[in-house]
Design an enzyme around this catalytic site. Structure first.
Site, PDB file in Angstrom:
ATOM      1  N   ALA A  74       5.474   2.230  -4.054  1.00 48.26           N
ATOM      2  CA  ALA A  74       6.114   0.981  -3.638  1.00 48.26           C
ATOM      3  C   ALA A  74       5.867  -0.151  -4.635  1.00 48.26           C
ATOM      4  O   ALA A  74       6.718  -1.033  -4.790  1.00 48.26           O
ATOM      5  CB  ALA A  74       5.639   0.579  -2.244  1.00 48.26           C
ATOM      6  N   THR A  75       4.742  -0.143  -5.323  1.00 47.06           N
ATOM      7  CA  THR A  75       4.511  -1.189  -6.322  1.00 47.06           C
ATOM      8  C   THR A  75       5.595  -1.117  -7.394  1.00 47.06           C
ATOM      9  O   THR A  75       6.196  -2.139  -7.758  1.00 47.06           O
ATOM     10  CB  THR A  75       3.115  -1.021  -6.971  1.00 47.06           C
ATOM     11  N   ASN A 154       1.664  -5.506   5.983  1.00 42.69           N
ATOM     12  CA  ASN A 154       0.607  -4.500   5.863  1.00 42.69           C
ATOM     13  C   ASN A 154      -0.716  -4.930   6.486  1.00 42.69           C
ATOM     14  O   ASN A 154      -1.570  -4.099   6.747  1.00 42.69           O
ATOM     15  CB  ASN A 154       0.406  -4.135   4.393  1.00 42.69           C
ATOM     16  N   GLN A 182       5.521  -0.257   5.078  1.00 43.34           N
ATOM     17  CA  GLN A 182       4.777  -0.064   6.328  1.00 43.34           C
ATOM     18  C   GLN A 182       5.693   0.354   7.483  1.00 43.34           C
ATOM     19  O   GLN A 182       5.198   0.762   8.533  1.00 43.34           O
ATOM     20  CB  GLN A 182       4.034  -1.350   6.707  1.00 43.34           C
ATOM     21  N   SER A 202       6.908   4.198   0.123  1.00 37.14           N
ATOM     22  CA  SER A 202       5.904   4.980  -0.593  1.00 37.14           C
ATOM     23  C   SER A 202       5.446   6.177   0.234  1.00 37.14           C
ATOM     24  O   SER A 202       5.254   6.058   1.447  1.00 37.14           O
ATOM     25  CB  SER A 202       4.710   4.068  -0.873  1.00 37.14           C
ATOM     26  N   ALA A 203       5.228   7.322  -0.431  1.00 38.89           N
ATOM     27  CA  ALA A 203       4.878   8.549   0.292  1.00 38.89           C
ATOM     28  C   ALA A 203       3.510   8.480   0.963  1.00 38.89           C
ATOM     29  O   ALA A 203       3.324   8.978   2.071  1.00 38.89           O
ATOM     30  CB  ALA A 203       4.927   9.752  -0.657  1.00 38.89           C
ATOM     31  N   THR A 243      10.236  12.154 -16.837  1.00 39.54           N
ATOM     32  CA  THR A 243      10.302  13.468 -16.201  1.00 39.54           C
ATOM     33  C   THR A 243       9.897  13.360 -14.738  1.00 39.54           C
ATOM     34  O   THR A 243       8.871  12.753 -14.420  1.00 39.54           O
ATOM     35  CB  THR A 243       9.365  14.453 -16.931  1.00 39.54           C
ATOM     36  N   CYS A 329      -5.865  -4.175  -1.304  1.00 41.76           N
ATOM     37  CA  CYS A 329      -5.647  -4.764  -2.619  1.00 41.76           C
ATOM     38  C   CYS A 329      -6.391  -6.074  -2.772  1.00 41.76           C
ATOM     39  O   CYS A 329      -6.745  -6.479  -3.862  1.00 41.76           O
ATOM     40  CB  CYS A 329      -4.171  -5.008  -2.834  1.00 41.76           C
TER      41      CYS A 329
HETATM   42  C1  LIG Z   1       0.819   0.011   0.214  1.00 43.03           C
HETATM   43  C2  LIG Z   1       1.868  -1.010   0.032  1.00 43.03           C
HETATM   44  C3  LIG Z   1       2.440  -1.247  -1.224  1.00 43.03           C
HETATM   45  C4  LIG Z   1       1.987  -0.514  -2.459  1.00 43.03           C
HETATM   46  O1  LIG Z   1       2.397   0.811  -2.418  1.00 43.03           O
HETATM   47  P1  LIG Z   1       1.940   1.848  -3.547  1.00 43.03           P
HETATM   48  O2  LIG Z   1       2.793   3.025  -3.313  1.00 43.03           O
HETATM   49  O3  LIG Z   1       0.489   2.098  -3.266  1.00 43.03           O
HETATM   50  O4  LIG Z   1       2.173   1.211  -4.864  1.00 43.03           O
HETATM   51  C5  LIG Z   1       3.444  -2.195  -1.313  1.00 43.03           C
HETATM   52  N1  LIG Z   1       3.854  -2.877  -0.242  1.00 43.03           N
HETATM   53  C6  LIG Z   1       3.330  -2.692   0.981  1.00 43.03           C
HETATM   54  C7  LIG Z   1       3.848  -3.479   2.138  1.00 43.03           C
HETATM   55  C8  LIG Z   1       2.317  -1.761   1.153  1.00 43.03           C
HETATM   56  O5  LIG Z   1       1.795  -1.581   2.368  1.00 43.03           O
END
Ligand SMILES: *Cc1c(COP(=O)(O)O)cnc(C)c1O
Length: 390
Positions: A74-75, A154, A182, A202-203, A243, A329
């Site tokens: 997600a970042t 989050n 989330q 994000s997975a 890749t 974070c």
């Molecule tokens: C965990 C999170 C991220 C970061 O996700 P990553 O896949 O760890 O980079 C970004 N946004 C929210 C709201 C999150 O909870």
């Protein structure tokens, strides 16, 4: 037997579902092909696995498979969406609207763009953590190219009024991006019904592996274009070269498929556990919930214990109950949570808060244990605390 520590930090990451790991394994060894290799069967096999995963991911959020771009998480999705739109639509304008309670990946990306000429409006939230729609509408200018507002927070789990936000964006012809990390896999998310143009997730927040995620990019009504932030072989329709991480993509696909099939049943089971945990902790002196109780994810709660030192509380629980005081974070720094401060909590109260996140593998026994441990620690720290309860 209870396995310690009891894990109540599902908002920071989740364990992989064993079925996800099972699906991934062959793609490390026997089926190791490069999905971009067009000249032999190993390549075709990998490509087929990636395209199945793309369908599974799209299926969870009501998208078309072609609208899914695989990222490292997600970042990266947040960066690609915000920077990619800012670059691509530079001739239209340079103004972005976002919210002070966003994840750092959105906040820091917007700060970065401010140095490259972006003008950013930072919307405030009310004491429940919700934005004001009139504020949003008032912030729109002719130069506005993007509204970036997260689906669910989050730290406090608060869900923003996504359909109302997207309706405002549509009416003004502005793209709407949401960080739904989330929300996806936890509550129903549908990019069309919700009016979303771009969406990152994000997975590892939905029982898949770390280091893989997806960015949804709308292809019709409107067709969204992005400037790639990584140049190279032109993978992922030119938006994200490199890749493809085939095993991780297969894992993300399986994780999404399982969420699509099991999310409703999971929630039915987990939500009463959250309610029980919350009810028992609220009975402690000076306890209060942070954020809207009405517009909130069903598996998380954020509670302040007035007069209790949060660091001491976490340290005291550390061996037995794994949880956090806010986002992973920011918790490395000793700063109190900027999200809680945005709700109007003072430093002390923000500092006395716990975020409790439950998930697919949380049991009633674990919840009872956590209630006991937290109750005991809060009682001890309160007895030692020099500060009086307000
Ligand atoms: C965990 C999170 C991220 C970061 O996700 P990553 O896949 O760890 O980079 C970004 N946004 C929210 C709201 C999150 O909870």
């Amino acid at each position: 037997m209870l396995q310690l520590p009891v894990y109540l930090d599902y908002n920071s990451t989740t364990p992989c579902d064993p079925r996800v790991v099972e699906a991934m394994l062959p793609y490390f060894t026997k089926r190791f092909g490069n999905a971009a290799s067009r000249s032999h069967a190993l390549g075709w096999e990998a490509e087929e696995a990636v395209e199945l995963a793309r369908e599974q991911v799209a299926g969870l959020v009501g998208a078309e498979p072609k609208e899914i771009i695989f990222t490292s998480g997600a970042t990266e999705g947040d960066n690609l969406a915000i920077k990619g739109v800012f670059d691509m639509y530079a001739s239209k304008g340079n103004h972005i609207i976002t919210v002070v309670t966003e994840h750092k990946a959105v906040l820091d990306t917007c700060h970065h763009l401010e140095k490259s000429g972006a003008e950013v409006t930072w919307l405030q939230v009310d004491k429940d953590g919700l934005i004001n729609l009139a504020d949003l509408e008032a912030a729109i200018r002719p130069a506005t190219v993007l509204i970036a507002i997260m689906y669910a927070n989050n730290e406090i789990g608060v869900i923003q009024p996504i359909r109302e936000i997207s309706a405002i964006a549509r009416r003004h012809g502005i793209l709407f991006f949401t960080d739904a990390t989330q929300a996806v896999g936890k509550i129903p998310v549908d990019v069309n019904a919700d009016g979303i143009d771009l969406m990152a997730f994000s997975a590892h927040k939905l029982y898949g592996p770390k280091g893989i995620g997806a960015l949804y990019v709308r292809r019709k009504g409107p067709r969204v274009r992005l400037t790639a932030q990584m140049d190279g072989g032109g993978h992922e329709r030119g938006m994200r070269s490199g890749t493809l991480n085939v095993p991780a993509i297969v894992g993300l696909g399986m994780a999404c498929e399982l969420c699509r099939l099991e999310m409703a049943a999971d929630t039915l089971r987990i939500s009463p556990l959250r309610d029980r945990l919350e009810e028992r902790l609220l009975a402690l002196d000076g306890a209060r919930i942070n954020g809207s109780r009405q517009y909130r994810l069903p598996m998380v709660t954020n509670i302040s214990f007035a007069g209790v030192d949060g660091d001491a509380l976490l340290a005291g629980l550390g061996k037995n109950v794994a949880l956090s005081s806010g986002s992973a974070c920011t918790s490395a720094s000793m700063e109190p949570s900027y999200v809680l401060k945005a709700l109007g909590l003072d430093d002390n109260l923000a500092h006395s808060s716990l975020r409790l996140g439950l998930g697919r593998f949380t049991t009633a026994e674990e919840v009872e244990y956590a209630i006991g441990q937290i109750g005991k620690m809060v009682g001890q720290l309160r007895a030692n605390s020099p500060s009086k309860l307000a």
